[in-house]
Motif scaffolding. Sequence first.
Motif, mmCIF file in Angstrom:
data_model
loop_
_atom_site.group_PDB
_atom_site.id
_atom_site.type_symbol
_atom_site.label_atom_id
_atom_site.label_comp_id
_atom_site.label_asym_id
_atom_site.label_seq_id
_atom_site.Cartn_x
_atom_site.Cartn_y
_atom_site.Cartn_z
ATOM 1 N N ARG A 69 0.859 -1.347 -0.055
ATOM 2 C CA ARG A 69 0.044 0.114 0.017
ATOM 3 C C ARG A 69 0.914 1.218 -0.022
ATOM 4 N NH1 ARG A 69 -4.184 1.485 4.840
ATOM 5 N NH2 ARG A 69 -5.529 2.998 3.489
ATOM 6 N N PRO A 70 1.445 1.428 -1.167
ATOM 7 C CA PRO A 70 2.477 2.674 -1.292
ATOM 8 C C PRO A 70 1.737 4.173 -0.992
ATOM 9 C CG PRO A 70 1.933 2.043 -3.477
ATOM 10 C CD PRO A 70 1.188 0.939 -2.565
ATOM 11 N N MET A 71 2.787 4.901 -0.594
ATOM 12 C CA MET A 71 2.622 6.314 -0.329
ATOM 13 C C MET A 71 2.192 6.865 -1.967
ATOM 14 S SD MET A 71 4.371 9.378 0.950
ATOM 15 C CE MET A 71 3.864 9.215 2.564
ATOM 16 N N PRO A 72 1.141 7.499 -2.304
ATOM 17 C CA PRO A 72 0.978 8.052 -3.588
ATOM 18 C C PRO A 72 2.091 8.863 -4.097
ATOM 19 C CG PRO A 72 -1.033 8.223 -2.291
ATOM 20 C CD PRO A 72 0.208 7.831 -1.498
ATOM 21 N N PRO A 73 2.552 8.639 -5.246
ATOM 22 C CA PRO A 73 3.605 9.274 -5.958
ATOM 23 C C PRO A 73 3.784 10.774 -5.910
ATOM 24 C CG PRO A 73 2.561 8.198 -7.517
ATOM 25 C CD PRO A 73 1.970 7.767 -6.244
ATOM 26 N N GLU A 74 2.325 11.477 -5.868
ATOM 27 C CA GLU A 74 2.464 13.038 -5.835
ATOM 28 C C GLU A 74 3.086 13.472 -4.794
ATOM 29 O OE1 GLU A 74 -2.067 11.668 -4.904
ATOM 30 O OE2 GLU A 74 -0.363 10.944 -6.305
ATOM 31 N N PHE A 75 3.364 12.806 -3.512
ATOM 32 C CA PHE A 75 3.782 13.421 -2.508
ATOM 33 C C PHE A 75 5.332 13.362 -2.669
ATOM 34 C CE2 PHE A 75 -0.313 11.764 -0.405
ATOM 35 C CZ PHE A 75 -0.853 13.192 -0.137
ATOM 36 N N THR A 107 2.492 6.781 -11.830
ATOM 37 C CA THR A 107 1.270 6.431 -11.757
ATOM 38 C C THR A 107 0.553 5.927 -10.533
ATOM 39 O OG1 THR A 107 1.011 4.559 -12.914
ATOM 40 C CG2 THR A 107 1.228 6.251 -14.091
ATOM 41 N N GLY A 108 1.486 5.603 -9.662
ATOM 42 C CA GLY A 108 1.196 4.900 -8.387
ATOM 43 C C GLY A 108 1.086 3.205 -8.738
ATOM 44 N N ALA A 109 1.135 2.808 -10.061
ATOM 45 C CA ALA A 109 1.301 1.250 -10.126
ATOM 46 C C ALA A 109 2.192 0.639 -9.538
ATOM 47 C CB ALA A 109 1.355 1.262 -11.606
#
Length: 726
Positions: A678-684, A707-709
């Motif tokens: 459950r990764p941190m969303p990459p926008e952060f 993209t968060g994939a």
Amino acid sequence: MFASDGPSGRYLLQPLLHDAAICVSAPAFAVSARDGQLRGAGADGFYDRDRRLLHTLHLAVDEREPEAIGCHPLGPDRMRFTAVHRYPGDPTDDPTVLIERVRGADGTETITVRNDGARDRRLRIDVAAATDLTDIATVKSGRGATPLPAVATPTGLSWSLVGPEGESHSTLTVEPAPGAAATRPNAFGPVTSQPEISDGPEGGTLTWPVLLLRPGARWQVTLRVRGRSSPLPPGQPDAPTLEAPWSVPTVEGDRRLVALVRRGLADLRALRLADPMSRDGDGHEDQFVAAGCPWYLALFGRDSIWAARMLLPLGTGLALGTLRTLARRQGRSHDRFREEAPGRILHELRPGEARHGRGLRLPAHYYGSVDATPLFVTLLVEAWHWGLPTAEVERLLPHAELAMDWVQRSCGQDQDGLLRYRPRPGGLVHQSWKDSTDAVRDALGRHIPPPLALCEVQGYAYQAAVGLAGLVAALGRADRAAELRAWALGLRKSFRDAFWVDAGDADAPASRYVAIAVGRALSPVTGPASNMGQLPDTGILDPADCRDVAAWLCSAELNSGWGLRSRSALVPGFNPLSYHGGSVWTHDTAIAVQGLCAAGRHAEAARLTDGLLDAATHFQYRMPELYGGDERTPDTPGPLDYPAACRPQGWSAAAGVALLGALLGLRPDAAARVLTVRPMPPEFLGPLSATGLRLAGARLDVAVDRTGAVCVDGLPEGWHLRTEGP
């Protein structure tokens, strides 16, 4: 930082370390000023097993100190100091005589003098050496000791000290040895290498009275510091003989995180110790990470456990060594002075009794910790989830059961069922990670004495019970699992009833917060503190609780901008340079990030992570034990050093891997054979990948793209992947 009163009634002061040059290879280390000189002041010295072998090693050229121009680490265990020796009558301002000292934590120092000029140089070299052979607790208290007489030997100098606990010896030897050839061949002419040795009541001197250095020539000598104390208590940890028991991943993503992981793992290799009781002739040894250098280069239950927990994504080897080492020393009987009890996990192990001043007297084996015991249980549970072989789990399970019994017995001493500590006189007053004498204060700034039930300790106990229930259930012991879960639910209810405090302010980050502790008669110790940041990962909070805690952690009261303050900046008694009353602790912030990520509070976790990573750049990625909690502003160049902090520190060095695992969102479940990502969303913080992680003995590669994939390669046979989030 104050120690006991000195002979004249004035305070003695703990030595400062903020500008010290430290190299370490446990159990040995060296501390000096950044010019390389050991002047016998503060913490200066070569040390081994908590004993200072040499406190003075002072170099003079032509009876002058060289002028320092550089101090460069060559790894955690070696340091290079560069200086120049100038001449007023030279036709150029450029320095022509360079002096280089390469120091190793193992007690070696190589001195090189180089003539880069165009004329012959005749030099006199003096190296003054002295020691007090005192222990690290005495050094830390600021007391020091009287320098001992030096005795000249055929190869250098020696010292000895006979005390009530035994004898200590140290030697300083020279290579090439005195009596060797007086000159050595050199392409640019001969170089004199014969020293004169003089001893005295407070030290000795090695003198090379005339060195002829022709243009382009260099002179070199190696000094070796060796020492020992006898008798050394049996079972004292020593230097490891095998490689570090973890993988070294390749990390790609935020450059600050990449550097933090790399530097942290290098420091952790230098902080490793091995349990000699584990060596059985088959080449095996149990390794663990010492708490920190210079004050805590020893086995500390809490610190060593946390470091091992943080490194679980790199394999279970460190966790196994730590668990076995502590299991061998688990409490067996009741001993008031050692605060030992059956099942209790060791707090610290030293070569001898330590007198810290102000009445604090701790035995070599000391059990005064309320949190190491539940943390031991959780380390075993988490190591099982990360793939510790079942046979090893089953061998350690009886020790975990004994530890859980101690937790439950301790909770049973009060009707409310909370886990409290009740220290003996002369022991540690506070017995969790915030263990300074003024660590627990209320919102009015008043010191609150024990007995106390700390909020994070209740979380540790709850997590240990629930985790152990899952483990024994997987091994077919459903009845025991049900007992543990029922007990954990009772503790959770007691926690909810006792610890939440109404903020009483409409402008507060949230309407309530978790008290740092509960005192007598269930009175909460008011005033927001960082302790609540260690709760989200324990499971004792529900989602609404985590939301409120997250709001406080990211508020200006607790988030300094460089990491999480140990105490709110808005309450009386806040001090940004107080050990536990306002400073920022690296590991504390990393644990909070782990919990926030696990609870899905990624925005708040990203804010704390970004501040911690920015702080790392100012410490050259060797994160200290703690640092100043002053507010970060546009005009602040960086966080302020806490002047007496250990650096390197075990759980601070492991914080980079803890952040890596948290940001990737790795959660293995050994019972279900499922790895949840459950990764941190990459926008952060951008995309992130790590290759060379370990799960159940197999190499694991995890990547999160822009993209968060999620892409995972190398799942062990029989394991499945579950991804959550985008």
